[in-house]
Design an enzyme around this catalytic site. Structure first.
Site, PDB file in Angstrom:
ATOM      1  N   GLY A  12      79.668  -0.540  58.056  1.00 17.51           N
ATOM      2  CA  GLY A  12      80.363  -1.779  58.853  1.00 17.51           C
ATOM      3  C   GLY A  12      81.545  -2.279  57.909  1.00 17.51           C
ATOM      4  N   GLN A  13      82.272  -3.190  58.300  1.00 21.51           N
ATOM      5  CA  GLN A  13      83.247  -3.918  57.644  1.00 21.51           C
ATOM      6  C   GLN A  13      82.640  -4.512  56.294  1.00 21.51           C
ATOM      7  OE1 GLN A  13      86.520  -6.841  58.865  1.00 21.51           O
ATOM      8  NE2 GLN A  13      84.456  -8.077  58.756  1.00 21.51           N
ATOM      9  N   ASP A  14      81.764  -5.276  56.685  1.00 21.41           N
ATOM     10  CA  ASP A  14      80.932  -6.334  55.603  1.00 21.41           C
ATOM     11  C   ASP A  14      80.285  -5.274  54.574  1.00 21.41           C
ATOM     12  OD1 ASP A  14      81.908  -8.099  57.217  1.00 21.41           O
ATOM     13  OD2 ASP A  14      80.098  -9.403  57.383  1.00 21.41           O
ATOM     14  N   ASP A  57      66.788   3.310  60.763  1.00 25.30           N
ATOM     15  CA  ASP A  57      67.523   2.891  62.066  1.00 25.30           C
ATOM     16  C   ASP A  57      66.361   1.388  62.120  1.00 25.30           C
ATOM     17  OD1 ASP A  57      67.901   2.099  64.641  1.00 25.30           O
ATOM     18  OD2 ASP A  57      68.886   3.824  64.682  1.00 25.30           O
ATOM     19  N   SER A  83      77.486  -5.686  66.806  1.00 24.60           N
ATOM     20  CA  SER A  83      78.192  -6.920  66.618  1.00 24.60           C
ATOM     21  C   SER A  83      79.253  -7.396  67.379  1.00 24.60           C
ATOM     22  CB  SER A  83      78.611  -6.940  64.863  1.00 24.60           C
ATOM     23  OG  SER A  83      79.837  -6.141  64.984  1.00 24.60           O
ATOM     24  N   SER A 134      74.875 -15.912  62.408  1.00 28.22           N
ATOM     25  CA  SER A 134      76.201 -16.049  62.900  1.00 28.22           C
ATOM     26  C   SER A 134      76.745 -17.283  63.365  1.00 28.22           C
ATOM     27  CB  SER A 134      76.488 -14.691  64.042  1.00 28.22           C
ATOM     28  OG  SER A 134      77.622 -15.275  64.834  1.00 28.22           O
ATOM     29  N   GLU A 136      77.973 -17.754  66.150  1.00 28.97           N
ATOM     30  CA  GLU A 136      77.902 -17.303  67.590  1.00 28.97           C
ATOM     31  C   GLU A 136      76.700 -18.100  68.151  1.00 28.97           C
ATOM     32  OE1 GLU A 136      80.832 -16.260  69.794  1.00 28.97           O
ATOM     33  OE2 GLU A 136      79.030 -15.758  70.596  1.00 28.97           O
ATOM     34  N   TYR A 158      74.145 -11.458  72.322  1.00 29.08           N
ATOM     35  CA  TYR A 158      74.193 -11.401  70.876  1.00 29.08           C
ATOM     36  C   TYR A 158      73.938 -12.557  70.097  1.00 29.08           C
ATOM     37  CZ  TYR A 158      76.828 -11.264  66.628  1.00 29.08           C
ATOM     38  OH  TYR A 158      77.100 -11.237  65.214  1.00 29.08           O
ATOM     39  N   HIS A 188      84.941 -13.428  60.375  1.00 28.64           N
ATOM     40  CA  HIS A 188      85.768 -12.651  59.099  1.00 28.64           C
ATOM     41  C   HIS A 188      86.139 -11.616  59.339  1.00 28.64           C
ATOM     42  CE1 HIS A 188      81.539 -12.308  58.423  1.00 28.64           C
ATOM     43  NE2 HIS A 188      81.569 -11.558  57.862  1.00 28.64           N
TER      44      HIS A 188
HETATM   45  P1  NAP Z   1      80.391  -4.158  62.005  1.00 27.16           P
HETATM   46  O1  NAP Z   1      81.477  -3.539  61.380  1.00 27.16           O
HETATM   47  O2  NAP Z   1      80.128  -3.965  63.569  1.00 27.16           O
HETATM   48  O3  NAP Z   1      79.072  -3.173  61.533  1.00 27.16           O
HETATM   49  C1  NAP Z   1      77.779  -3.025  62.167  1.00 27.16           C
HETATM   50  C2  NAP Z   1      76.574  -1.985  61.192  1.00 27.16           C
HETATM   51  O4  NAP Z   1      75.544  -2.175  61.931  1.00 27.16           O
HETATM   52  C3  NAP Z   1      77.404  -0.552  61.090  1.00 27.16           C
HETATM   53  O5  NAP Z   1      77.182  -0.204  59.981  1.00 27.16           O
HETATM   54  C4  NAP Z   1      76.144   0.047  62.047  1.00 27.16           C
HETATM   55  O6  NAP Z   1      76.221   1.239  61.969  1.00 27.16           O
HETATM   56  C5  NAP Z   1      75.214  -0.946  61.828  1.00 27.16           C
HETATM   57  N1  NAP Z   1      74.204  -0.523  62.962  1.00 27.16           N
HETATM   58  C6  NAP Z   1      74.284  -0.776  64.330  1.00 27.16           C
HETATM   59  N2  NAP Z   1      73.084  -0.318  64.641  1.00 27.16           N
HETATM   60  C7  NAP Z   1      72.055  -0.211  64.073  1.00 27.16           C
HETATM   61  C8  NAP Z   1      70.853   0.148  63.982  1.00 27.16           C
HETATM   62  N3  NAP Z   1      70.091   0.344  65.142  1.00 27.16           N
HETATM   63  N4  NAP Z   1      70.156   0.089  62.644  1.00 27.16           N
HETATM   64  C9  NAP Z   1      70.865   0.265  61.716  1.00 27.16           C
HETATM   65  N5  NAP Z   1      72.267  -0.095  61.500  1.00 27.16           N
HETATM   66  C10 NAP Z   1      72.814  -0.314  62.544  1.00 27.16           C
HETATM   67  O7  NAP Z   1      79.776  -5.613  61.675  1.00 27.16           O
HETATM   68  P2  NAP Z   1      80.277  -6.436  60.514  1.00 27.16           P
HETATM   69  O8  NAP Z   1      81.706  -7.157  61.104  1.00 27.16           O
HETATM   70  O9  NAP Z   1      80.344  -5.757  59.115  1.00 27.16           O
HETATM   71  O10 NAP Z   1      79.152  -7.475  60.294  1.00 27.16           O
HETATM   72  C11 NAP Z   1      77.956  -7.406  59.527  1.00 27.16           C
HETATM   73  C12 NAP Z   1      77.011  -8.236  60.181  1.00 27.16           C
HETATM   74  O11 NAP Z   1      77.426  -9.607  60.089  1.00 27.16           O
HETATM   75  C13 NAP Z   1      76.541  -8.028  61.470  1.00 27.16           C
HETATM   76  O12 NAP Z   1      75.076  -8.092  61.729  1.00 27.16           O
HETATM   77  C14 NAP Z   1      77.409  -9.113  62.236  1.00 27.16           C
HETATM   78  O13 NAP Z   1      76.503  -9.287  63.487  1.00 27.16           O
HETATM   79  C15 NAP Z   1      77.251 -10.441  61.361  1.00 27.16           C
HETATM   80  N6  NAP Z   1      78.340 -11.024  61.434  1.00 27.16           N
HETATM   81  C16 NAP Z   1      79.691 -10.591  61.489  1.00 27.16           C
HETATM   82  C17 NAP Z   1      80.658 -11.729  61.326  1.00 27.16           C
HETATM   83  C18 NAP Z   1      82.090 -11.046  61.393  1.00 27.16           C
HETATM   84  O14 NAP Z   1      82.670 -11.944  61.641  1.00 27.16           O
HETATM   85  N7  NAP Z   1      82.244 -10.092  60.967  1.00 27.16           N
HETATM   86  C19 NAP Z   1      80.479 -12.779  61.624  1.00 27.16           C
HETATM   87  C20 NAP Z   1      79.055 -13.301  61.477  1.00 27.16           C
HETATM   88  C21 NAP Z   1      78.115 -12.392  61.600  1.00 27.16           C
HETATM   89  P3  NAP Z   1      76.515   2.514  62.576  1.00 27.16           P
HETATM   90  O15 NAP Z   1      77.661   3.066  62.061  1.00 27.16           O
HETATM   91  O16 NAP Z   1      75.417   3.329  62.402  1.00 27.16           O
HETATM   92  O17 NAP Z   1      76.735   2.184  64.248  1.00 27.16           O
HETATM   93  N1  GDD Z   2      87.394  -9.035  71.290  1.00 25.22           N
HETATM   94  C1  GDD Z   2      88.194  -9.644  72.152  1.00 25.22           C
HETATM   95  N2  GDD Z   2      89.130  -8.913  72.781  1.00 25.22           N
HETATM   96  N3  GDD Z   2      88.293 -10.766  72.099  1.00 25.22           N
HETATM   97  C2  GDD Z   2      89.409 -11.690  72.812  1.00 25.22           C
HETATM   98  C3  GDD Z   2      90.206 -10.791  73.648  1.00 25.22           C
HETATM   99  C4  GDD Z   2      90.122  -9.361  73.476  1.00 25.22           C
HETATM  100  O1  GDD Z   2      90.866  -8.581  74.186  1.00 25.22           O
HETATM  101  N4  GDD Z   2      91.017 -11.611  74.160  1.00 25.22           N
HETATM  102  C5  GDD Z   2      90.683 -12.922  73.873  1.00 25.22           C
HETATM  103  N5  GDD Z   2      89.643 -12.932  72.880  1.00 25.22           N
HETATM  104  C6  GDD Z   2      88.687 -13.929  72.332  1.00 25.22           C
HETATM  105  C7  GDD Z   2      87.343 -13.806  72.680  1.00 25.22           C
HETATM  106  O2  GDD Z   2      87.150 -14.226  73.927  1.00 25.22           O
HETATM  107  C8  GDD Z   2      86.846 -14.724  71.518  1.00 25.22           C
HETATM  108  O3  GDD Z   2      86.807 -15.993  72.220  1.00 25.22           O
HETATM  109  C9  GDD Z   2      87.652 -14.589  70.526  1.00 25.22           C
HETATM  110  O4  GDD Z   2      88.820 -13.952  70.959  1.00 25.22           O
HETATM  111  C10 GDD Z   2      87.159 -13.941  69.305  1.00 25.22           C
HETATM  112  O5  GDD Z   2      86.598 -12.644  69.815  1.00 25.22           O
HETATM  113  P1  GDD Z   2      85.985 -11.466  68.893  1.00 25.22           P
HETATM  114  O6  GDD Z   2      87.166 -11.272  67.910  1.00 25.22           O
HETATM  115  O7  GDD Z   2      85.774 -10.434  69.708  1.00 25.22           O
HETATM  116  O8  GDD Z   2      84.919 -12.126  67.985  1.00 25.22           O
HETATM  117  P2  GDD Z   2      83.583 -13.204  68.460  1.00 25.22           P
HETATM  118  O9  GDD Z   2      83.820 -14.430  67.803  1.00 25.22           O
HETATM  119  O10 GDD Z   2      83.534 -12.928  69.840  1.00 25.22           O
HETATM  120  O11 GDD Z   2      82.505 -12.485  67.632  1.00 25.22           O
HETATM  121  C11 GDD Z   2      82.661 -12.077  66.133  1.00 25.22           C
HETATM  122  O12 GDD Z   2      82.582 -13.245  65.134  1.00 25.22           O
HETATM  123  C12 GDD Z   2      81.126 -13.502  65.391  1.00 25.22           C
HETATM  124  C13 GDD Z   2      80.917 -14.994  64.413  1.00 25.22           C
HETATM  125  O13 GDD Z   2      81.280 -16.174  65.151  1.00 25.22           O
HETATM  126  C14 GDD Z   2      81.941 -10.640  65.933  1.00 25.22           C
HETATM  127  O14 GDD Z   2      82.165 -10.448  64.505  1.00 25.22           O
HETATM  128  C15 GDD Z   2      80.423 -11.279  65.795  1.00 25.22           C
HETATM  129  O15 GDD Z   2      79.651 -10.226  65.434  1.00 25.22           O
HETATM  130  C16 GDD Z   2      80.435 -12.574  64.966  1.00 25.22           C
HETATM  131  O16 GDD Z   2      78.886 -12.950  64.854  1.00 25.22           O
END
Ligand code: NAP
Ligand code: GDD
Length: 343
Positions: A12-14, A57, A83, A134, A136, A158, A188
């Site tokens: 994943g990204q992080d 997994d 995610s 998160s 969320e 979620y 992020h």
């Molecule tokens: P991401 O890019 O969607 O990556 C998710 C990762 O989880 C991928 O490596 C995926 O692997 C793995 N995964 C999915 N299902 C799995 C399973 N059954 N067993 C093991 N691994 C599995 O997410 P990210 O943005 O890097 O975020 C990292 C974490 O931070 C997530 O838990 C997300 O919910 C949390 N988070 C993210 C944000 C944000 O803004 N990015 C904010 C708050 C919290 P595969 O390639 O195998 O699918």
């Molecule tokens: N994805 C998406 N697609 N979002 C949209 C769109 C669209 O076409 N149009 C508007 N949005 C709005 C969504 O309704 C939401 O309010 C906002 O954009 C952000 O959406 P996402 O980028 O999908 O992120 P998120 O806030 O729902 O969730 C992400 O951040 C969480 C932390 O607050 C994910 O990375 C989660 O995994 C993470 O926990």
């Protein structure tokens, strides 16, 4: 002694940024991988052979136990999850299993391996655990900005699953004395962000439209407001959270707010286009229950961890658009595709 880290969510990204950060600090790093043929391993291909893989997994207890036992980590970072928030209404049960029960399974694996091999760890056999919680979880927030003491009101399967993961992490800390913490991270982003998330959807569309490879951009709620930061900054906070004397949860965000409309305006301005000529609002993309505004109060992280973000929102959007311009310029143009198809 060289520290050993196990990261779930390595593709994943992080996971990719965290692996880079830990390797640069001299760690040995293993990523939990479900399936060696996973195309997303390309995100971390540049780190091999320094980065190693172990199979597993989050839905499978035996594989997690075997992975933790094989790696014998000092630190485990649980970043694995489904995610996408809208995706969680499509697969609510699976999301609950991976993002909620998966945390419990990993904590159990750590507890079992620690009990069996306690003397092998410098700090009394305890493996330190980071849970990717998160913002969320705040959902329909009860106060703004949100801190470590703000109550939770999740608005999606979620968010509910993440809230379980958060509470079970705290419960294992309090029950078994584990060094187990949650980072409550706000949104992020980066050039490595999945294209299903709004900022990357926007940066990719701005680049493609500029290069004539896409016609328009369909979006949902343009009024949603988020606290967006750079993923490279946020993985530093994860690492810092596992280096403290006491295990403590932290909220991590910039405290700065922008709307989806701001993101669109900013991205299209980077390529010299007026976004209003290209963006269409599609009601089908509006969520069943929206989280309107999220804003971090990260005073604890700033004071206690010494953490600061280094990339502001306009710089983040510029970084993503420039990366997507480069990427999109290597994609075949629409006209080229028609030629290939013989039309
Ligand atoms: P991401 O890019 O969607 O990556 C998710 C990762 O989880 C991928 O490596 C995926 O692997 C793995 N995964 C999915 N299902 C799995 C399973 N059954 N067993 C093991 N691994 C599995 O997410 P990210 O943005 O890097 O975020 C990292 C974490 O931070 C997530 O838990 C997300 O919910 C949390 N988070 C993210 C944000 C944000 O803004 N990015 C904010 C708050 C919290 P595969 O390639 O195998 O699918
Ligand atoms: N994805 C998406 N697609 N979002 C949209 C769109 C669209 O076409 N149009 C508007 N949005 C709005 C969504 O309704 C939401 O309010 C906002 O954009 C952000 O959406 P996402 O980028 O999908 O992120 P998120 O806030 O729902 O969730 C992400 O951040 C969480 C932390 O607050 C994910 O990375 C989660 O995994 C993470 O926990």
């Amino acid at each position: 002694m060289t520290k050993r880290a196990l990261i779930t969510g390595i593709t994943g990204q992080d996971g990719s940024y965290l692996a880079e950060h830990l390797l640069s600090r001299g760690y040995r790093v293993w990523g939990l991988l479900r399936g060696r043929a996973n195309p997303r391993t390309s995100r971390v291909a540049h780190l091999v052979p320094d980065l190693s893989f172990v199979d597993g997994d989050l839905t499978d207890q035996a594989s997690l136990l075997a992975a933790v036992d094989a790696v014998q980590p000092d630190e485990v970072y649980n970043l694995g999850a489904l995610s996408s928030v809208p995706g969680s209404w499509q697969q609510p049960e699976l999301v609950t299993d991976v993002n909620g029960t998966g945390v419990l399974r990993l904590l159990e694996a750590i507890r079992m391996v620690s009990d069996l091999s306690g003397s092998r760890h410098a700090d009394g056999g305890r493996i330190r655990f980071y849970q990717a919680s998160s913002s969320e979880m705040f959902g329909k927030a009860t106060e703004t900005p949100q801190s470590e003491t703000t109550g939770f009101h999740p608005r999606s399967p979620y968010g509910v699953a993440k809230t379980y993961g958060h509470h079970i992490t705290r419960t294992y800390r309090e029950s078994f004395g584990m060094y187990a913490v949650s980072g409550v991270l706000f949104n992020h982003e980066s050039p490595r962000r999945g294209a299903e998330f709004v900022t990357r959807k926007i940066s990719l569309a701005a680049a493609r439209i500029k290069l004539g490879r896409q016609k328009r951009l369909d979006l949902g709620n343009l009024d949603a407001v988020r606290d967006w930061g750079f993923a490279g900054d946020y993985v530093r906070a994860m690492h810092l959270m596992l280096q403290q004397e006491e295990p403590t949860d932290h909220v991590v965000g910039t405290g700065r707010l922008h709307s989806v409309r701001d993101a669109v305006r900013c991205a299209f301005a980077c390529v010299g286009l007026d976004w209003t000529d290209h963006v269409v609002v599609d009601p089908a993309l509006v969520r069943p229950a929206e989280v309107e505004v999220l804003c971090a109060d990260s005073r604890r992280a700033r004071a206690g961890l010494g953490w600061e973000p280094t990339v502001d929102f306009p710089a983040l959007m510029r970084m993503m658009v420039h990366s997507d311009l480069e990427r999109a310029s290597r994609e075949p143009a629409y006209g080229d595709l028609l030629q290939v198809a013989g039309r």
